[in-house]
Design an enzyme around this catalytic site. Structure first.
Site, PDB file in Angstrom:
ATOM      1  N   ASP A 120       8.625  -1.022   3.166  1.00  0.00           N
ATOM      2  CA  ASP A 120       7.993  -1.065   1.453  1.00  0.00           C
ATOM      3  C   ASP A 120       9.316  -1.407   0.673  1.00  0.00           C
ATOM      4  OD1 ASP A 120       8.631   1.897   1.424  1.00  0.00           O
ATOM      5  OD2 ASP A 120       7.097   2.249  -0.370  1.00  0.00           O
ATOM      6  N   ARG A 121      10.719  -0.449   2.095  1.00  0.00           N
ATOM      7  CA  ARG A 121      12.211  -0.610   1.433  1.00  0.00           C
ATOM      8  C   ARG A 121      12.642  -1.596   2.458  1.00  0.00           C
ATOM      9  NH1 ARG A 121      15.333   4.762   2.761  1.00  0.00           N
ATOM     10  NH2 ARG A 121      17.047   4.394   2.122  1.00  0.00           N
ATOM     11  N   ASP A 150      14.609   0.916  -5.832  1.00  0.00           N
ATOM     12  CA  ASP A 150      13.087   0.981  -5.904  1.00  0.00           C
ATOM     13  C   ASP A 150      13.658   2.048  -6.626  1.00  0.00           C
ATOM     14  OD1 ASP A 150      10.886   0.090  -5.889  1.00  0.00           O
ATOM     15  OD2 ASP A 150      10.947  -0.464  -3.728  1.00  0.00           O
ATOM     16  N   TYR A 188      16.301   1.192  10.333  1.00  0.00           N
ATOM     17  CA  TYR A 188      16.778   2.561  11.651  1.00  0.00           C
ATOM     18  C   TYR A 188      14.503   2.792  11.411  1.00  0.00           C
ATOM     19  CZ  TYR A 188      16.540   5.027   7.588  1.00  0.00           C
ATOM     20  OH  TYR A 188      15.999   6.406   6.038  1.00  0.00           O
ATOM     21  N   ILE A 191       0.242  -1.413  -0.008  1.00  0.00           N
ATOM     22  CA  ILE A 191       0.152   0.011   0.411  1.00  0.00           C
ATOM     23  C   ILE A 191       0.840   0.759  -0.904  1.00  0.00           C
ATOM     24  CG2 ILE A 191      -1.844   1.208   1.249  1.00  0.00           C
ATOM     25  CD1 ILE A 191      -2.553  -1.485   2.594  1.00  0.00           C
ATOM     26  N   GLY A 192       0.995   2.432  -1.811  1.00  0.00           N
ATOM     27  CA  GLY A 192       1.472   3.393  -0.813  1.00  0.00           C
ATOM     28  C   GLY A 192       0.866   4.512  -0.378  1.00  0.00           C
ATOM     29  N   ASN A 193       1.419   5.877  -1.325  1.00  0.00           N
ATOM     30  CA  ASN A 193       0.579   7.112  -1.220  1.00  0.00           C
ATOM     31  C   ASN A 193      -0.895   7.011  -2.180  1.00  0.00           C
ATOM     32  OD1 ASN A 193       1.823   8.303   1.617  1.00  0.00           O
ATOM     33  ND2 ASN A 193       3.633   8.403   0.514  1.00  0.00           N
ATOM     34  N   THR A 194       0.130   6.486  -3.594  1.00  0.00           N
ATOM     35  CA  THR A 194      -1.202   6.528  -4.338  1.00  0.00           C
ATOM     36  C   THR A 194      -1.528   5.385  -4.687  1.00  0.00           C
ATOM     37  OG1 THR A 194       0.435   6.594  -5.833  1.00  0.00           O
ATOM     38  CG2 THR A 194      -0.079   8.621  -5.411  1.00  0.00           C
ATOM     39  N   SER A 199       8.027   6.955  -7.069  1.00  0.00           N
ATOM     40  CA  SER A 199       8.084   8.751  -6.568  1.00  0.00           C
ATOM     41  C   SER A 199       9.363   8.996  -6.355  1.00  0.00           C
ATOM     42  CB  SER A 199       7.388   8.756  -6.305  1.00  0.00           C
ATOM     43  OG  SER A 199       6.497   8.434  -5.059  1.00  0.00           O
TER      44      SER A 199
END
Lengths: 205, 205
Positions: B74-75, B89, B68, B6-9, B92
């Site tokens: 996602d990273r 990756d 961290y 789930i990303g921001n867009t 955006s």
């Protein structure tokens, strides 16, 4: 002789070796009675200047065979100041250009520090943090401020270093970038040096 | 088992080896009856998911001592997919991370291609041009599209190349970047590979 550098947001004047910066909104060309030589990238201001007989566009002095037609006149002026070396003009964009024997070799345009930081902050609230200018660019990062600072600056600084020497830094963020480019010469008035050199050459011809 | 990024867009689903992409606006977690494991960087969607008993946040499986606290989940997932190498990756933002012997070494965050191009176009009408992906990044530029493409991509690509190998490319622009990174492996499902690996490890413990 007054020299004038007209950008999209500000107007920078060079009068008797002294600089004055104005917001574009506060700038009125009608207030100047002396001859003014100007380098402008601001199309709307150009409209109002064109009629004035004491305002001279430095574009007419440029040997356009040396550069490319859409190249910013401000960028050409800093190149004209330098016979040999790499010129970094760090403003809202960071232009990087290479001169060799007075001939333009090419260059590139990176985003400016503030422009880049705004772009990060627009991406995600998690990236809306300030750059850390104390970061060690030689290391990869383990926190968000360092990750965006290294991500933006390390590739760019390392690329600039590989372009050769001498290296000249100018523009609003020139001094800030010099922290990362220890052998660079900070030359804040480089655009006016270039304008003066070009005008003197042009008038002599 | 359904995997969900789930990303921001957008929301990216991985169901029986097939991917489906939805806009955030069209995504309704109530429509899923099976177990869903999700990696989310979208705070507002998280609100609605938290109550659902068949939705599992992969954050609980992460060994946070390796990474961290503010690092995007996602990273972390793409890092978990790789024991050794560099992971790029490209979405955006372009995240670049280094793994060595299954341990996270650090990384950095550059702007994504579209984000950078938008930032250039916002700067000045003169820079509102498209990137030229056919450009030779080894050369300095003599026209505006090449100048912004080289300015953005050459420093970044050269920095990535210096980080080591093997190099994995993922994200929406992973394939596009592979034109400039010929030895890279394009691994489009890397985030789901990492999620699966982490979940299986977590469930076994």
């Amino acid at each position: 002789m007054i020299l004038c550098d007209i950008g999209n947001t500000s107007v920078d004047l060079f009068i008797n070796g002294k600089r004055t910066k104005l917001c574009v909104e506060n700038f009125d060309p009608a207030t100047f009675e002396d001859d003014v030589y100007y380098a402008s990238v601001n199309a709307s201001i150009n409209e109002g200047i064109r009629e004035r007989t004491n305002w001279y566009d430095v574009r007419v002095f440029i040997d356009w065979d040396k550069y490319y037609p859409t190249m910013g006149v401000d960028r050409i002026m800093v190149c004209e100041a330098v016979e040999e070396g790499v010129i970094v003009d760090a403003g809202s964009a960071i232009t990087v250009d290479v001169m060799h024997g007075g001939n333009y070799q090419g260059g590139f345009i990176a985003l400016g520090l503030r422009t880049a930081q705004e772009a990060y902050s627009r991406l995600s609230p998690a990236l809306d943090v300030s750059f850390n200018f104390e970061v060690d660019l030689a290391k990869i990062a383990k926190n968000t401020p360092d990750a965006i600072t290294v991500g933006f600056l390390a590739p760019l600084i390392e690329k600039i270093e590989r372009l050769g020497k001498p290296l000249y830094l100018t523009g609003g963020d020139g001094r800030l970038l010099s922290h990362f480019l220890s052998e660079a010469v900070v030359a804040e008035d480089l655009i006016f040096t270039g304008m003066k050199k070009l005008i003197e050459k042009g008038v002599k011809c």
